[in-house]
Design a protein around this motif. Structure first.
Motif, PDB file in Angstrom:
ATOM      1  N   SER A  10      -9.112 -49.523 -45.059  1.00 58.54           N
ATOM      2  CA  SER A  10      -7.890 -50.322 -45.017  1.00 58.54           C
ATOM      3  C   SER A  10      -6.839 -49.643 -45.875  1.00 58.54           C
ATOM      4  O   SER A  10      -7.143 -48.706 -46.618  1.00 58.54           O
ATOM      5  N   ARG A  11      -5.593 -50.131 -45.749  1.00 58.64           N
ATOM      6  CA  ARG A  11      -4.550 -49.537 -46.574  1.00 58.64           C
ATOM      7  C   ARG A  11      -3.579 -50.594 -47.044  1.00 58.64           C
ATOM      8  O   ARG A  11      -3.407 -51.635 -46.407  1.00 58.64           O
ATOM      9  N   ASP A  12      -2.935 -50.314 -48.166  1.00 60.86           N
ATOM     10  CA  ASP A  12      -1.883 -51.149 -48.718  1.00 60.86           C
ATOM     11  C   ASP A  12      -0.668 -50.243 -48.828  1.00 60.86           C
ATOM     12  O   ASP A  12      -0.566 -49.433 -49.754  1.00 60.86           O
ATOM     13  N   ASN A  13       0.239 -50.378 -47.842  1.00 60.28           N
ATOM     14  CA  ASN A  13       1.384 -49.467 -47.799  1.00 60.28           C
ATOM     15  C   ASN A  13       2.272 -49.620 -49.028  1.00 60.28           C
ATOM     16  O   ASN A  13       2.825 -48.626 -49.517  1.00 60.28           O
ATOM     17  N   ALA A  14       2.387 -50.820 -49.535  1.00 61.37           N
ATOM     18  CA  ALA A  14       3.253 -51.049 -50.694  1.00 61.37           C
ATOM     19  C   ALA A  14       2.730 -50.313 -51.921  1.00 61.37           C
ATOM     20  O   ALA A  14       3.504 -49.886 -52.781  1.00 61.37           O
ATOM     21  N   LYS A  15       1.414 -50.179 -52.000  1.00 61.02           N
ATOM     22  CA  LYS A  15       0.805 -49.515 -53.155  1.00 61.02           C
ATOM     23  C   LYS A  15       0.434 -48.066 -52.852  1.00 61.02           C
ATOM     24  O   LYS A  15      -0.104 -47.381 -53.720  1.00 61.02           O
ATOM     25  N   ASN A  16       0.689 -47.627 -51.639  1.00 60.57           N
ATOM     26  CA  ASN A  16       0.296 -46.260 -51.245  1.00 60.57           C
ATOM     27  C   ASN A  16      -1.176 -46.006 -51.550  1.00 60.57           C
ATOM     28  O   ASN A  16      -1.544 -44.949 -52.088  1.00 60.57           O
ATOM     29  N   THR A  17      -1.998 -46.980 -51.214  1.00 59.59           N
ATOM     30  CA  THR A  17      -3.424 -46.904 -51.543  1.00 59.59           C
ATOM     31  C   THR A  17      -4.257 -47.173 -50.304  1.00 59.59           C
ATOM     32  O   THR A  17      -3.938 -48.067 -49.512  1.00 59.59           O
ATOM     33  N   VAL A  18      -5.311 -46.409 -50.178  1.00 58.56           N
ATOM     34  CA  VAL A  18      -6.265 -46.581 -49.086  1.00 58.56           C
ATOM     35  C   VAL A  18      -7.611 -46.954 -49.698  1.00 58.56           C
ATOM     36  O   VAL A  18      -7.988 -46.429 -50.756  1.00 58.56           O
ATOM     37  N   TYR A  19      -8.313 -47.852 -49.037  1.00 53.00           N
ATOM     38  CA  TYR A  19      -9.595 -48.345 -49.539  1.00 53.00           C
ATOM     39  C   TYR A  19     -10.706 -48.027 -48.542  1.00 53.00           C
ATOM     40  O   TYR A  19     -10.469 -47.936 -47.336  1.00 53.00           O
ATOM     41  N   LEU A  20     -11.908 -47.902 -49.063  1.00 55.07           N
ATOM     42  CA  LEU A  20     -13.086 -47.777 -48.216  1.00 55.07           C
ATOM     43  C   LEU A  20     -14.124 -48.775 -48.740  1.00 55.07           C
ATOM     44  O   LEU A  20     -14.719 -48.553 -49.799  1.00 55.07           O
ATOM     45  N   GLN A  21     -14.271 -49.862 -48.017  1.00 55.50           N
ATOM     46  CA  GLN A  21     -15.285 -50.861 -48.345  1.00 55.50           C
ATOM     47  C   GLN A  21     -16.588 -50.435 -47.707  1.00 55.50           C
ATOM     48  O   GLN A  21     -16.668 -50.285 -46.482  1.00 55.50           O
ATOM     49  N   MET A  22     -17.599 -50.246 -48.528  1.00 53.71           N
ATOM     50  CA  MET A  22     -18.887 -49.762 -48.046  1.00 53.71           C
ATOM     51  C   MET A  22     -19.942 -50.827 -48.283  1.00 53.71           C
ATOM     52  O   MET A  22     -20.230 -51.174 -49.435  1.00 53.71           O
ATOM     53  N   ASN A  23     -20.484 -51.356 -47.200  1.00 52.59           N
ATOM     54  CA  ASN A  23     -21.522 -52.385 -47.272  1.00 52.59           C
ATOM     55  C   ASN A  23     -22.825 -51.854 -46.703  1.00 52.59           C
ATOM     56  O   ASN A  23     -22.846 -50.834 -46.014  1.00 52.59           O
TER      57      ASN A  23
END
Length: 122
Positions: free
Chosen positions: A71-84
């Motif tokens: 996922s990404r948060d454009n406002a924070k210029n951050t991309v996440y990887l949730q690993m389950n």
């Protein structure tokens, strides 16, 4: 220039979860997408997942489909990887990178972070 900083790696038991973050700075608007790769010693770096900044279109390697979510948060210029549902074979150094070409190959990416270690114990 683009700078990428990953965080969130660590040691987790099989079946557990981790969330990786990749904070981007610099000329990120010049890149269409962000991706996550992983690498274990002696093996090539392999594609894990990618997401486009604008539409949020996502792409996954078959080995992580259904378990990982990018996922990404454009406002924070951050991309996440949730690993389950992590497995021992997910153990690797995870890298984020900026994309300007083919989504699933290393050659499609130019700027890379320093990597974060993920270790899954059995």
């Amino acid at each position: 220039q683009v700078q990428l900083v990953e965080s969130g790696g660590g040691l987790v038991q099989a079946g557990g979860s981790l969330r990786l973050s990749c904070a981007a700075s610099g000329r990120t608007f010049s890149r269409d997408a962000m991706g996550w790769f992983r690498q274990v010693p002696g093996k090539e770096r392999e594609f894990v997942a990618a997401i486009t900044w604008s539409a949020g279109s996502t792409y996954y390697a078959d080995s992580v489909k259904g378990r990982f979510t990018i996922s990404r948060d454009n406002a924070k210029n951050t991309v996440y990887l949730q690993m389950n549902s992590l497995k021992p074979e997910d153990t690797a150094v995870y890298y984020c990178a900026t994309n300007r070409g083919s989504i699933v190959v290393v050659e499609g990416y130019d700027y890379w972070g320093q990597g974060t270690q993920v270790t899954v114990s059995s």
